[in-house]
Design an enzyme around this catalytic site. Structure first.
Site, PDB file in Angstrom:
ATOM      1  N   MET A 107      -8.510   8.764  -0.605  1.00  5.81           N
ATOM      2  CA  MET A 107      -9.455   9.146   0.452  1.00  5.81           C
ATOM      3  C   MET A 107      -9.790  10.632   0.330  1.00  5.81           C
ATOM      4  SD  MET A 107      -7.664   7.249   3.704  1.00  5.81           S
ATOM      5  CE  MET A 107      -6.850   5.664   3.542  1.00  5.81           C
ATOM      6  N   MET A 152     -12.635  -5.358   3.236  1.00  6.27           N
ATOM      7  CA  MET A 152     -11.913  -4.561   4.229  1.00  6.27           C
ATOM      8  C   MET A 152     -11.962  -5.283   5.581  1.00  6.27           C
ATOM      9  SD  MET A 152     -10.675  -1.972   2.684  1.00  6.27           S
ATOM     10  CE  MET A 152     -10.032  -1.207   4.189  1.00  6.27           C
ATOM     11  N   HIS A 163      -1.100  -1.033  -4.361  1.00  5.15           N
ATOM     12  CA  HIS A 163      -2.417  -0.614  -3.889  1.00  5.15           C
ATOM     13  C   HIS A 163      -2.363   0.877  -3.558  1.00  5.15           C
ATOM     14  CE1 HIS A 163      -6.371  -1.622  -2.182  1.00  5.15           C
ATOM     15  NE2 HIS A 163      -6.107  -0.730  -1.235  1.00  5.15           N
ATOM     16  N   MET A 205     -11.836   5.349  -1.861  1.00  4.41           N
ATOM     17  CA  MET A 205     -12.595   5.529  -0.621  1.00  4.41           C
ATOM     18  C   MET A 205     -13.119   6.957  -0.603  1.00  4.41           C
ATOM     19  SD  MET A 205     -10.189   3.455   2.092  1.00  4.41           S
ATOM     20  CE  MET A 205      -8.636   3.567   1.216  1.00  4.41           C
ATOM     21  N   ASP A 249      -4.479   3.961  -2.070  1.00  6.81           N
ATOM     22  CA  ASP A 249      -5.657   4.358  -1.297  1.00  6.81           C
ATOM     23  C   ASP A 249      -5.995   5.818  -1.566  1.00  6.81           C
ATOM     24  OD1 ASP A 249      -6.253   1.962   0.180  1.00  6.81           O
ATOM     25  OD2 ASP A 249      -4.400   2.304   1.278  1.00  6.81           O
ATOM     26  N   SER A 271       0.847  -1.197   0.000  1.00 15.32           N
ATOM     27  CA  SER A 271       0.000   0.000   0.000  1.00 15.32           C
ATOM     28  C   SER A 271       0.882   1.247   0.000  1.00 15.32           C
ATOM     29  CB  SER A 271      -0.911   0.006   1.230  1.00 15.32           C
ATOM     30  OG  SER A 271      -1.657   1.201   1.278  1.00 15.32           O
TER      31      SER A 271
END
Length: 219
Positions: free
Chosen positions: A38, A138, A34, A69, A36, A9
């Protein structure tokens, strides 16, 4: 069982030496990255956007797994497609018209994924499971790295594996949240194809040694 894939990540890496971090992770055996994303609305944190993905695309040829997300993900899907994402995963809780978003992603020739928060039941996938390429479970509440794995998610992963297998299609089962050397075997045994590792990977001090440790555990 096929070899489990490791997805470091990016959120947990040292951004001051981003290119080196990515190249070192590649050399250590990372299968994909990965990312993320947000927005401070859907989850209580703000990270990066399409421009960051575009920059990473220039560094690596490994698949970029963009986990959105964010609220209203359908408004941003095309931006991440254009930035060079190979997989775009959307939270089922965040998209009222998720079929439309999945269609847009697949029409671009990349993989479409759907994500479930820990408290979201698998039955919410009943009508879309036949359409997606990846299911992300998750195992922490999303928003921050370094959280502890929610052990009750073991059953959910197993049930998700059964749901996928019942379709007869190839759908990757990815698991994200608190995965470490100490619990990766339970996640793999439950049926995961891909494990996301943030702090466990990038804070290990030796990426090659960490990948070797994981692979040895999973023999």
């Amino acid at each position: 069982m096929n070899r489990i894939m490791i997805a470091p990540s990016i959120l947990s890496c040292n951004f001051l030496i981003l290119e080196k971090e990515i190249r070192d992770a590649e050399e250590a055996g990372a299968d994909l990255f990965h990312i993320d994303v947000m927005d401070g609305h859907f989850v209580p944190n703000i990270t990066i956007g399409p421009m960051f993905v575009e920059a990473i695309r220039k560094i690596t040829s490994k698949p970029l797994d963009c986990h959105l997300m964010i609220s209203n993900p359908s408004d941003f899907v095309k931006d991440f497609i254009n930035a060079g994402a190979d997989i775009i995963t959307i939270h089922i809780e965040a998209d009222t018209h998720i079929f439309r978003s999945v269609d847009v992603i697949k029409a671009a020739g990349i993989k479409a994924g759907v994500t479930l928060n820990p408290s979201t039941p698998l039955c919410s996938l009943e009508n879309i499971i036949e359409t997606i390429d990846l299911l992300l479970i998750m195992t922490v509440n999303p928003g921050f790295g370094g959280q502890s794995y929610i052990t009750s998610m073991d059953k959910k992963i197993r049930d998700a594996r059964q749901m996928i297998d019942s379709t007869g299609r190839h759908i990757d089962l990815e698991v994200d949240g608190g995965i470490k050397a100490s619990n990766v075997k339970r996640v793999a045994d439950a049926g995961a194809d891909i494990v996301v590792m943030g702090t466990e990977f990038f804070h290990s001090g030796d990426y090659r040694k960490k990948v070797a440790e994981i692979m040895d555990i999973l023999k």
